[in-house]
Design a protein around this motif. Structure first.
Motif, PDB file in Angstrom:
ATOM      1  N   THR A  68       0.752  -1.309  -0.133  1.00 62.56           N
ATOM      2  CA  THR A  68       0.020  -0.115  -0.014  1.00 62.56           C
ATOM      3  C   THR A  68       0.909   1.190  -0.029  1.00 62.56           C
ATOM      4  OG1 THR A  68       0.082   0.113   2.543  1.00 62.56           O
ATOM      5  CG2 THR A  68      -1.843  -1.222   1.139  1.00 62.56           C
ATOM      6  N   TYR A  69       2.097   1.144   0.271  1.00 59.37           N
ATOM      7  CA  TYR A  69       2.873   2.470   0.341  1.00 59.37           C
ATOM      8  C   TYR A  69       4.325   2.609  -0.385  1.00 59.37           C
ATOM      9  CZ  TYR A  69       5.684   0.015   4.073  1.00 59.37           C
ATOM     10  OH  TYR A  69       6.166  -0.886   4.757  1.00 59.37           O
ATOM     11  N   ILE A  70       4.908   1.176  -0.536  1.00 58.91           N
ATOM     12  CA  ILE A  70       6.019   1.077  -1.173  1.00 58.91           C
ATOM     13  C   ILE A  70       6.484   1.893  -2.414  1.00 58.91           C
ATOM     14  CG2 ILE A  70       5.647  -1.073  -2.723  1.00 58.91           C
ATOM     15  CD1 ILE A  70       8.497  -2.005  -1.911  1.00 58.91           C
ATOM     16  N   ASP A  71       5.552   2.086  -3.240  1.00 58.94           N
ATOM     17  CA  ASP A  71       5.468   3.085  -4.527  1.00 58.94           C
ATOM     18  C   ASP A  71       5.304   4.318  -4.151  1.00 58.94           C
ATOM     19  OD1 ASP A  71       6.224   0.939  -6.384  1.00 58.94           O
ATOM     20  OD2 ASP A  71       3.970   0.211  -6.552  1.00 58.94           O
ATOM     21  N   ARG A 196       1.645  11.126  -9.659  1.00 58.99           N
ATOM     22  CA  ARG A 196       1.298  11.417  -8.471  1.00 58.99           C
ATOM     23  C   ARG A 196       0.667  10.130  -7.941  1.00 58.99           C
ATOM     24  NH1 ARG A 196      -3.332  13.252  -5.964  1.00 58.99           N
ATOM     25  NH2 ARG A 196      -2.923  14.516  -3.847  1.00 58.99           N
ATOM     26  N   PRO A 197       1.286   9.670  -6.690  1.00 57.51           N
ATOM     27  CA  PRO A 197       0.489   8.456  -6.090  1.00 57.51           C
ATOM     28  C   PRO A 197      -0.792   8.842  -5.743  1.00 57.51           C
ATOM     29  CG  PRO A 197       2.297   9.503  -4.756  1.00 57.51           C
ATOM     30  CD  PRO A 197       2.403  10.657  -5.881  1.00 57.51           C
ATOM     31  N   PRO A 198      -1.553   7.637  -5.616  1.00 58.10           N
ATOM     32  CA  PRO A 198      -2.969   7.922  -5.099  1.00 58.10           C
ATOM     33  C   PRO A 198      -3.227   8.263  -3.814  1.00 58.10           C
ATOM     34  CG  PRO A 198      -2.233   5.539  -5.394  1.00 58.10           C
ATOM     35  CD  PRO A 198      -1.260   6.418  -5.814  1.00 58.10           C
ATOM     36  N   LEU A 207      -5.284  -2.105  -3.578  1.00 56.46           N
ATOM     37  CA  LEU A 207      -4.748  -3.328  -3.067  1.00 56.46           C
ATOM     38  C   LEU A 207      -5.754  -4.348  -3.498  1.00 56.46           C
ATOM     39  CD1 LEU A 207      -2.565  -4.796  -1.486  1.00 56.46           C
ATOM     40  CD2 LEU A 207      -3.804  -4.528   0.367  1.00 56.46           C
ATOM     41  N   TYR A 208      -6.909  -4.119  -3.368  1.00 61.96           N
ATOM     42  CA  TYR A 208      -7.954  -5.283  -3.987  1.00 61.96           C
ATOM     43  C   TYR A 208      -7.889  -5.496  -5.288  1.00 61.96           C
ATOM     44  CZ  TYR A 208     -12.602  -6.977  -5.283  1.00 61.96           C
ATOM     45  OH  TYR A 208     -13.359  -8.128  -5.714  1.00 61.96           O
ATOM     46  N   LYS A 209      -7.594  -4.331  -6.069  1.00 59.71           N
ATOM     47  CA  LYS A 209      -7.585  -4.544  -7.421  1.00 59.71           C
ATOM     48  C   LYS A 209      -6.300  -5.323  -7.926  1.00 59.71           C
ATOM     49  CE  LYS A 209      -9.774  -0.302  -8.764  1.00 59.71           C
ATOM     50  NZ  LYS A 209      -9.545   1.149  -9.457  1.00 59.71           N
ATOM     51  N   LEU A 210      -5.159  -5.156  -6.978  1.00 57.81           N
ATOM     52  CA  LEU A 210      -4.008  -5.874  -7.158  1.00 57.81           C
ATOM     53  C   LEU A 210      -4.215  -7.594  -7.142  1.00 57.81           C
ATOM     54  CD1 LEU A 210      -0.944  -5.340  -7.618  1.00 57.81           C
ATOM     55  CD2 LEU A 210      -0.520  -5.841  -5.093  1.00 57.81           C
ATOM     56  N   GLN A 335       2.505  -4.789 -14.402  1.00 65.45           N
ATOM     57  CA  GLN A 335       2.854  -3.546 -15.370  1.00 65.45           C
ATOM     58  C   GLN A 335       3.703  -2.727 -14.517  1.00 65.45           C
ATOM     59  OE1 GLN A 335       1.898  -2.889 -18.270  1.00 65.45           O
ATOM     60  NE2 GLN A 335       0.046  -4.634 -18.643  1.00 65.45           N
ATOM     61  N   PRO A 336       4.659  -2.062 -15.180  1.00 61.35           N
ATOM     62  CA  PRO A 336       5.559  -1.170 -14.411  1.00 61.35           C
ATOM     63  C   PRO A 336       5.178  -0.240 -13.073  1.00 61.35           C
ATOM     64  CG  PRO A 336       6.169  -1.063 -16.743  1.00 61.35           C
ATOM     65  CD  PRO A 336       4.769  -1.926 -16.475  1.00 61.35           C
ATOM     66  N   ALA A 337       4.148   0.385 -13.450  1.00 58.04           N
ATOM     67  CA  ALA A 337       3.703   1.357 -12.419  1.00 58.04           C
ATOM     68  C   ALA A 337       3.441   0.488 -11.209  1.00 58.04           C
ATOM     69  CB  ALA A 337       2.410   1.969 -13.003  1.00 58.04           C
ATOM     70  N   GLN A 338       2.926  -0.865 -11.223  1.00 55.99           N
ATOM     71  CA  GLN A 338       2.246  -1.806 -10.158  1.00 55.99           C
ATOM     72  C   GLN A 338       3.495  -2.628  -9.654  1.00 55.99           C
ATOM     73  OE1 GLN A 338      -0.985  -3.647 -12.433  1.00 55.99           O
ATOM     74  NE2 GLN A 338      -2.191  -2.848 -10.717  1.00 55.99           N
ATOM     75  N   ARG A 339       4.658  -2.400 -10.426  1.00 56.70           N
ATOM     76  CA  ARG A 339       5.815  -3.482  -9.848  1.00 56.70           C
ATOM     77  C   ARG A 339       5.987  -3.597  -8.505  1.00 56.70           C
ATOM     78  NH1 ARG A 339       9.565  -2.224 -13.548  1.00 56.70           N
ATOM     79  NH2 ARG A 339       8.844  -3.970 -15.184  1.00 56.70           N
ATOM     80  N   GLY A 340       6.058  -2.431  -7.719  1.00 53.24           N
ATOM     81  CA  GLY A 340       6.549  -2.355  -6.491  1.00 53.24           C
ATOM     82  C   GLY A 340       5.611  -2.943  -5.397  1.00 53.24           C
ATOM     83  N   ALA A 341       4.493  -2.525  -5.645  1.00 56.31           N
ATOM     84  CA  ALA A 341       3.104  -3.258  -5.128  1.00 56.31           C
ATOM     85  C   ALA A 341       3.152  -4.733  -5.185  1.00 56.31           C
ATOM     86  CB  ALA A 341       2.090  -2.402  -5.341  1.00 56.31           C
ATOM     87  N   PHE A 342       3.147  -5.056  -6.384  1.00 55.14           N
ATOM     88  CA  PHE A 342       3.086  -6.331  -6.885  1.00 55.14           C
ATOM     89  C   PHE A 342       4.193  -7.361  -6.173  1.00 55.14           C
ATOM     90  CE2 PHE A 342       4.665  -9.891  -8.972  1.00 55.14           C
ATOM     91  CZ  PHE A 342       3.237 -10.845  -9.245  1.00 55.14           C
TER      92      PHE A 342
END
Length: 418
Positions: A68-71, A196-198, A207-210, A335-342
């Motif tokens: 929820t915060y790494i990115d 800009r981070p959400p 996180l649910y979408k992840l 996807q690159p934008a989700q890499r850290g969260a994933f």
């Protein structure tokens, strides 16, 4: 993607490998110290498994929260802050003087270690092009070999000659040195912040979408299966060798040293094979090759120490060989934008699988009247069954950009991982 000179990239990768080394040593050293810890606190194999699992459960929880915060932070700053807390956790482990305090210290170590693993793999995903990511992952995975060659044997010898807590003092020293080096080597890594981070109100839905993404779920399931298969067996090798086969605790260091020396070079070689022949294919081959060694070590006959010394490198090569192509494959999934969260969420599932495997394996073991450990053979068969499930499941794990129509049939390679 960041642009780095080859020497600077190598320095960064080896710095990350050393950081990973301390995380892996922190977790691994508990296993060969099992006989001494069980004796020091007068606990059963199941209670020892709970101490191993405490790290893993908390590592999984922290990794999940990190998604929820790494990115939202510069990866350099986050790495240095969390690594400092990791060093503090090892101070707590070193001075634990009761079983409850040991559990609490291991939980604290897990809270920090789970996030660090995610940060390291996110940096690799940010900096290294996908075509070389298998080899880069292999370099990071040499941390396992370094821990086995140097860290764990040193910890076992310190534990045998001083106290079970001595290895954690050594880890504190290592962590301080690596933190200082990291503060100079790791560059600012904030390109992912260009968007800009959400707001926090969107974090949980994101996180649910992840987890709602079917491709992500398939990858998470693979991670969980592989780690359960690993940890059903690995934590109990040392206690079984000591209790059932009369191997002295001090001799265990030679086993880990021999295994680590063998895997030091094979991790990178397996990473290159994964880049060349496909991560799915190399993963399947590595898992199949690991089945007989797993059954051998869990049904170990009366053999000499020399036989174990020759066998252990084979065991460690095939077990670590399952992880390298899997980790390289997983970096291609988001996807690159989700890499850290994933990768944070995946690290959480890895830790939960680790904790579940160690916990469930401990439940199936018992102590005989002579102090021997019973039930290890059954554990081995279950570990093999879970590993075979992973072989079948890996075909479902595909890279970002793959489309169902382009997906190869069962047993084929995904086009998006090249």
């Amino acid at each position: 993607m960041y642009s780095m000179s080859a020497p600077r990239e190598r320095r960064l990768l080896w710095l990350l490998a050393l950081t990973q080394f301390t995380i892996i040593m922190d977790f691994m050293v508990m296993m060969p110290l099992g006989p001494q810890i069980m004796h020091a606190f007068n606990i059963s194999p199941a209670a020892f498994a709970a101490a191993v699992s405490a790290y893993s459960w908390c590592s999984g929880l922290s990794g999940l929260l990190a998604a929820t915060y790494i990115d939202r932070f510069d990866r350099r700053k986050l790495l240095l802050v969390v690594y400092a807390l990791f060093a503090v956790s090892n101070v707590a482990c070193a001075f634990a003087d009761s079983y409850p305090l040991l559990l609490a210290a291991r939980a604290f170590a897990g809270l920090t270690g789970g996030v660090l693993g995610s940060i390291i793999m996110a940096i690799v995903g940010d900096v290294i092009p996908v075509a070389r990511r298998g080899a880069a992952t292999g370099t990071i995975m040499t941390a396992f070999s370094i821990a086995a060659i140097a860290g764990v044997p040193a910890g076992v010898m310190l534990g045998a000659h001083f106290s079970w807590s001595a290895p954690f003092v050594l880890l504190v020293v290592f962590s301080v040195i690596i933190w200082i080096a990291g503060s100079r080597i790791v560059p600012t890594l904030d390109q992912h912040l260009s968007k800009r981070p959400p707001p926090l109100a969107e974090v949980l839905p994101n996180l649910y979408k992840l987890f709602a993404n079917a491709r992500h779920l398939n990858a998470f399931a693979l991670t969980f299966l592989v780690m359960v298969s690993h940890m059903l067996v690995i934590p109990f090798i040392s206690p079984t060798l000591v209790a059932n086969h009369g191997i002295a605790p001090a001799q265990l260091s030679w086993l880990y040293m021999a295994g680590g020396a063998a895997t030091f070079f094979t991790s990178r070689a397996i990473g290159r094979l994964a880049d060349r022949y496909g991560k799915h294919r190399v993963f399947r081959v590595a898992v199949v090759l690991s089945l007989l060694p797993v059954l051998f070590v869990t049904h170990l006959p009366e053999v000499s120490f020399l036989v174990m010394l020759l066998f252990f490198p084979i065991f460690m090569i095939v077990m670590s060989g399952r992880i390298v192509p899997m980790q390289a494959l997983l970096t291609t999934v988001p996807q690159p934008a989700q890499r850290g969260a994933f990768l944070s969420a995946n690290s959480a599932l890895q830790a939960l699988g680790t904790g579940f495997g160690a916990w469930f394996g401990g439940l199936m073991l018992s102590s005989g009247s002579g102090g021997q450990i019973l039930g290890y053979g059954t554990v081995g068969w279950i570990a093999v069954a879970v590993a075979l499930c992973a072989v079948l499941w890996v075909s479902r794990v595909t890279a970002a950009g793959d489309h169902p129509a382009a997906r190869p049939p069962l047993g084929g390679e995904s086009m998006g991982e090249a």
